[in-house]
Design an enzyme around this catalytic site. Sequence first.
Site, short mmCIF file in Angstrom:
data_model
loop_
_atom_site.label_atom_id
_atom_site.label_comp_id
_atom_site.label_asym_id
_atom_site.label_seq_id
_atom_site.Cartn_x
_atom_site.Cartn_y
_atom_site.Cartn_z
N HIS A 97 0.81 -1.22 0.00
CA HIS A 97 0.00 0.00 0.00
C HIS A 97 0.85 1.26 0.00
O HIS A 97 0.32 2.36 -0.16
CB HIS A 97 -0.96 0.02 1.19
CG HIS A 97 -0.28 0.03 2.53
ND1 HIS A 97 0.11 -1.12 3.17
CD2 HIS A 97 0.07 1.05 3.35
CE1 HIS A 97 0.68 -0.81 4.32
NE2 HIS A 97 0.67 0.50 4.45
N HIS B 206 7.39 7.30 4.76
CA HIS B 206 6.68 6.72 3.61
C HIS B 206 5.91 7.83 2.90
O HIS B 206 5.79 8.94 3.41
CB HIS B 206 5.74 5.59 4.05
CG HIS B 206 4.71 6.03 5.05
ND1 HIS B 206 4.92 6.01 6.41
CD2 HIS B 206 3.46 6.53 4.88
CE1 HIS B 206 3.85 6.47 7.04
NE2 HIS B 206 2.95 6.79 6.14
N HIS C 131 2.52 9.21 0.35
CA HIS C 131 1.14 9.07 -0.13
C HIS C 131 0.96 9.98 -1.34
O HIS C 131 1.45 11.11 -1.36
CB HIS C 131 0.14 9.47 0.95
CG HIS C 131 0.14 8.57 2.15
ND1 HIS C 131 -0.70 7.48 2.26
CD2 HIS C 131 0.89 8.59 3.28
CE1 HIS C 131 -0.47 6.88 3.41
NE2 HIS C 131 0.49 7.53 4.05
N HIS D 107 5.35 11.22 5.06
CA HIS D 107 5.15 11.07 6.50
C HIS D 107 6.40 10.50 7.14
O HIS D 107 6.93 9.48 6.68
CB HIS D 107 3.97 10.14 6.79
CG HIS D 107 2.65 10.69 6.39
ND1 HIS D 107 1.49 9.92 6.33
CD2 HIS D 107 2.28 11.95 6.02
CE1 HIS D 107 0.48 10.68 5.95
NE2 HIS D 107 0.93 11.91 5.76
#
Length: 276
Positions: A98, A124, A126, A143
């Site tokens: 993900h 990570h 997004h 993040h």
Amino acid sequence: MKMINSIFTHGSLIILLLLFHSISIKAQEVDDEREFDYLEGSELGPEKWGELRPEWGTCKRGKMQSPIDISNPVQVTSKELLQTKYKAQNAIINNRGHDIMVRWEGDAGSILINEREFDLLQAHWHAPSEHAINGTRYAMELHMLHRSTDPKLTPTMVVVAVFYEIGDVDPFLSRLGPIMSSLIDQTNEHKQAGVINPMEIQLDDECYYKYIGSLTTPSCTEGVTWIINKRINTVSSDQVKLLREAVHDHAKNNARPLQALNHREVQLHCHKDRKD
């Protein structure tokens, strides 16, 4: 002879059917390996996260969830703000299906907030951004997850977030690009990245938004302090594309929908000499 040929043909058909069935089951197992996704209307989608596991119930029932739309923050001026004490350390890059994550294997330093220390664990991405500013979401959001050095005190977690808009390449991602490319569609695989210095991530510690929220993926744990840089960094469209290609189709847009503010206060902390 005809009987033998008939038996052989029939047997071959059975073998082919069994093989096809085996492949189908295997494909089903691969699909079922993911525990949640970002697809609207999916049985594993964001609106269902709180129903997938008992320990994920906060995703549905929580009143301090993240991400949020940041608007009308309360201005706060201070002489002492966020302090970063990062240092270079060995790291691995992991394709979690993900998202793509950088995890430091040793002491990569920490941040100081109100004289409390939080160790850096991982970072990570997004895409698009999860948080929004006055309704606008950006191309990407980084993040950086930190955990308190004293687990007896709350909050125990701090996430430092950085927005990116399309423009010049991001130097930090450029360095990691070749390793990320090698992990395309390699879910749950990781590779050594060598020594990575978190200071290469261009943070703005003189002006940032701050509020109390949650993790943005299950279990959606609340009580997380969010520090979101006001300055917008840049990333190239190719770099965003690489991050999306590296993960499964269900995570190419791996941003949770905006959550209700529920009367929480969002603060804008800026150094007293900062003009913006």
